[in-house]
Design a protein around this motif. Structure first.
Motif, PDB file in Angstrom:
ATOM      1  N   TYR A  67      -0.259  27.696  -8.626  1.00 24.00           N
ATOM      2  CA  TYR A  67      -0.474  29.118  -8.893  1.00 24.00           C
ATOM      3  C   TYR A  67       0.333  29.920  -7.889  1.00 24.00           C
ATOM      4  N   ILE A  68       1.021  30.930  -8.382  1.00 24.91           N
ATOM      5  CA  ILE A  68       1.762  31.858  -7.521  1.00 24.91           C
ATOM      6  C   ILE A  68       1.368  33.257  -7.966  1.00 24.91           C
ATOM      7  N   GLY A  69       0.821  34.036  -7.051  1.00 26.73           N
ATOM      8  CA  GLY A  69       0.425  35.386  -7.428  1.00 26.73           C
ATOM      9  C   GLY A  69      -0.517  36.026  -6.441  1.00 26.73           C
ATOM     10  N   GLN A  70      -1.260  36.971  -6.927  1.00 29.46           N
ATOM     11  CA  GLN A  70      -2.133  37.794  -6.101  1.00 29.46           C
ATOM     12  C   GLN A  70      -3.522  37.166  -5.934  1.00 29.46           C
ATOM     13  N   TYR A  71      -4.090  37.428  -4.758  1.00 33.21           N
ATOM     14  CA  TYR A  71      -5.463  37.027  -4.437  1.00 33.21           C
ATOM     15  C   TYR A  71      -6.225  38.247  -3.959  1.00 33.21           C
ATOM     16  N   GLU A  72      -7.530  38.202  -4.191  1.00 35.70           N
ATOM     17  CA  GLU A  72      -8.420  39.221  -3.650  1.00 35.70           C
ATOM     18  C   GLU A  72      -9.742  38.538  -3.325  1.00 35.70           C
ATOM     19  N   ASP A  73     -10.215  38.737  -2.117  1.00 35.54           N
ATOM     20  CA  ASP A  73     -11.491  38.172  -1.675  1.00 35.54           C
ATOM     21  C   ASP A  73     -11.544  36.650  -1.881  1.00 35.54           C
ATOM     22  N   GLY A  74     -10.396  35.990  -1.687  1.00 37.07           N
ATOM     23  CA  GLY A  74     -10.332  34.535  -1.772  1.00 37.07           C
ATOM     24  C   GLY A  74     -10.112  33.967  -3.161  1.00 37.07           C
ATOM     25  N   LEU A  75     -10.032  34.828  -4.193  1.00 37.15           N
ATOM     26  CA  LEU A  75      -9.883  34.363  -5.572  1.00 37.15           C
ATOM     27  C   LEU A  75      -8.606  34.896  -6.210  1.00 37.15           C
ATOM     28  N   ARG A  76      -8.089  34.180  -7.212  1.00 39.94           N
ATOM     29  CA  ARG A  76      -6.937  34.671  -7.966  1.00 39.94           C
ATOM     30  C   ARG A  76      -7.334  35.982  -8.626  1.00 39.94           C
ATOM     31  N   SER A  77      -6.672  37.062  -8.274  1.00 41.25           N
ATOM     32  CA  SER A  77      -6.948  38.379  -8.846  1.00 41.25           C
ATOM     33  C   SER A  77      -5.683  39.213  -8.799  1.00 41.25           C
ATOM     34  N   GLY A  78      -5.343  39.842  -9.931  1.00 41.75           N
ATOM     35  CA  GLY A  78      -4.100  40.599 -10.053  1.00 41.75           C
ATOM     36  C   GLY A  78      -3.112  39.794 -10.875  1.00 41.75           C
ATOM     37  N   GLN A  79      -1.839  40.099 -10.722  1.00 41.71           N
ATOM     38  CA  GLN A  79      -0.788  39.396 -11.462  1.00 41.71           C
ATOM     39  C   GLN A  79      -0.554  38.007 -10.869  1.00 41.71           C
ATOM     40  N   GLY A  80      -0.396  37.025 -11.765  1.00 39.94           N
ATOM     41  CA  GLY A  80      -0.144  35.678 -11.298  1.00 39.94           C
ATOM     42  C   GLY A  80       0.530  34.817 -12.341  1.00 39.94           C
ATOM     43  N   TYR A  81       1.014  33.679 -11.880  1.00 35.76           N
ATOM     44  CA  TYR A  81       1.691  32.694 -12.729  1.00 35.76           C
ATOM     45  C   TYR A  81       1.089  31.334 -12.413  1.00 35.76           C
ATOM     46  N   PHE A  82       0.563  30.650 -13.442  1.00 33.69           N
ATOM     47  CA  PHE A  82      -0.114  29.380 -13.248  1.00 33.69           C
ATOM     48  C   PHE A  82       0.547  28.322 -14.120  1.00 33.69           C
ATOM     49  N   VAL A  83       0.912  27.195 -13.522  1.00 33.77           N
ATOM     50  CA  VAL A  83       1.401  26.041 -14.263  1.00 33.77           C
ATOM     51  C   VAL A  83       0.285  25.009 -14.226  1.00 33.77           C
ATOM     52  N   TYR A  84      -0.235  24.638 -15.398  1.00 39.26           N
ATOM     53  CA  TYR A  84      -1.384  23.742 -15.518  1.00 39.26           C
ATOM     54  C   TYR A  84      -0.945  22.275 -15.539  1.00 39.26           C
ATOM     55  N   PRO A  85      -1.897  21.353 -15.340  1.00 35.19           N
ATOM     56  CA  PRO A  85      -1.566  19.928 -15.275  1.00 35.19           C
ATOM     57  C   PRO A  85      -0.868  19.389 -16.524  1.00 35.19           C
ATOM     58  N   ASP A  86      -1.173  19.951 -17.697  1.00 35.32           N
ATOM     59  CA  ASP A  86      -0.560  19.449 -18.931  1.00 35.32           C
ATOM     60  C   ASP A  86       0.798  20.085 -19.215  1.00 35.32           C
ATOM     61  N   GLY A  87       1.275  20.966 -18.316  1.00 34.86           N
ATOM     62  CA  GLY A  87       2.562  21.627 -18.503  1.00 34.86           C
ATOM     63  C   GLY A  87       2.441  23.010 -19.120  1.00 34.86           C
ATOM     64  N   SER A  88       1.245  23.398 -19.566  1.00 34.85           N
ATOM     65  CA  SER A  88       1.032  24.752 -20.078  1.00 34.85           C
ATOM     66  C   SER A  88       1.256  25.750 -18.949  1.00 34.85           C
ATOM     67  N   LYS A  89       1.626  26.976 -19.326  1.00 33.75           N
ATOM     68  CA  LYS A  89       1.897  28.013 -18.320  1.00 33.75           C
ATOM     69  C   LYS A  89       1.234  29.312 -18.753  1.00 33.75           C
ATOM     70  N   TYR A  90       0.709  30.034 -17.776  1.00 34.79           N
ATOM     71  CA  TYR A  90       0.119  31.346 -18.029  1.00 34.79           C
ATOM     72  C   TYR A  90       0.714  32.343 -17.054  1.00 34.79           C
TER      73      TYR A  90
END
Length: 199
Positions: A67-90
Motif C-alpha cells: 500500500y502506498i498512500g495516506q494514513y490518518e490515526d494509524g489507518l489507511r485514510s485518504g488517497q491510496g494505491y493498493f496492490v493485493y496478493p492476487d495481483g488486483s489493484k485499487y
C-alpha cells in the motif's frame, strides 16, 4: 469477479513493534519521517504523528502486496494505491483502513470496477467493465448490483432492473444504437440471462 478474497493477510502490524529508525518527538514517540521493520518481515516507510502512522506512507507485506498512500490515526485514510496478493489493484479513497469513497479496482483477470465504495464493498453508482469490453452500470448495495441499470455489449444494450449481479427482472428493454431498433423483452434467455430452475 469478487473483490472480497483479494485482501487475505493485509492486516498491518502495530506501530510499536519491530526495529524503528527515524524521528521522534519530545515524548519519545515516533513522530515525523521513519522506517519500521517488523518481526514478521513487513516494512513501513513513511510519516508518523505522536506514535501513529500519519500522512504519506508505504507499507509492504512480506508476502509481496503493498500500500502506498495516506494514513490518518494509524489507518489507511485518504488517497491510496493498493496492490493485493492476487495481483488486483485499487486506486482511490480509503477511510478507516477500508476502501471507502471513489475508486478504481483492477481485477487480476483484467476486469475493472470504477465507482463508489463503502466499508470495502461496492456501494452506490459504478461501472463494471469486463476484459471483453462489455459493461454493467448501475447502483450497488453491499457489493451487489440492485435496482435500475444497464448492460452494454459491443452492438446493443439491455436496460432494466437488476435483481442480482447476473440477472434483471423482466421485462427489459433492448436497444441497438446503430440501427435504432428497440424492443421490450419478457424472456430472459433472449438476452443471455439464465432462468433459475423450477423445483
Amino acid at each position: 469477479m469478487s473483490d472480497a478474497g483479494s485482501e487475505n493477510g493485509d492486516k498491518e502490524e502495530g506501530p510499536t513493534i519491530g526495529v524503528y529508525e527515524g524521528e521522534r518527538n519530545a515524548a519519545k514517540e515516533r513522530h515525523g519521517k521513519g522506517k519500521n521493520a517488523f518481526p514478521n518481515g513487513d516494512v513501513y516507510d513513511g510519516n508518523y504523528s505522536t506514535g501513529k502512522r500519519s500522512g504519506q506512507g508505504a507499507y509492504r507485506w512480506k508476502a509481496g502486496h503493498r500500500y502506498i498512500g495516506q494514513y490518518e490515526d494509524g489507518l489507511r485514510s485518504g488517497q491510496g494505491y493498493f496492490v493485493y496478493p492476487d495481483g488486483s489493484k485499487y486506486k482511490g479513497d480509503f477511510v478507516g483502513g477500508k476502501r471507502h469513497g471513489q475508486g478504481v479496482y483492477l481485477y487480476a483477470n483484467g476486469d475493472v470496477y470504477q465507482g463508489s465504495w463503502e466499508n470495502d464493498l461496492k456501494q452506490g453508482r459504478g461501472v463494471y467493465t469486463y476484459q471483453n469490453g462489455s459493461k454493467k452500470s448501475g447502483s450497488w448495495t453491499e457489493g451487489h448490483l440492485s435496482g435500475p441499470g444497464e448492460i452494454q455489449y459491443a452492438d446493443h444494450k439491455v436496460i432494466g432492473t437488476f435483481a442480482t449481479d447476473d440477472r434483471m427482472d423482466m421485462p427489459v428493454h433492448i436497444q441497438f444504437p446503430k440501427t435504432g431498433y428497440k424492443k421490450v423483452i419478457n424472456d430472459p434467455t433472449l438476452v443471455g440471462m439464465d432462468v433459475a430452475p423450477v423445483s
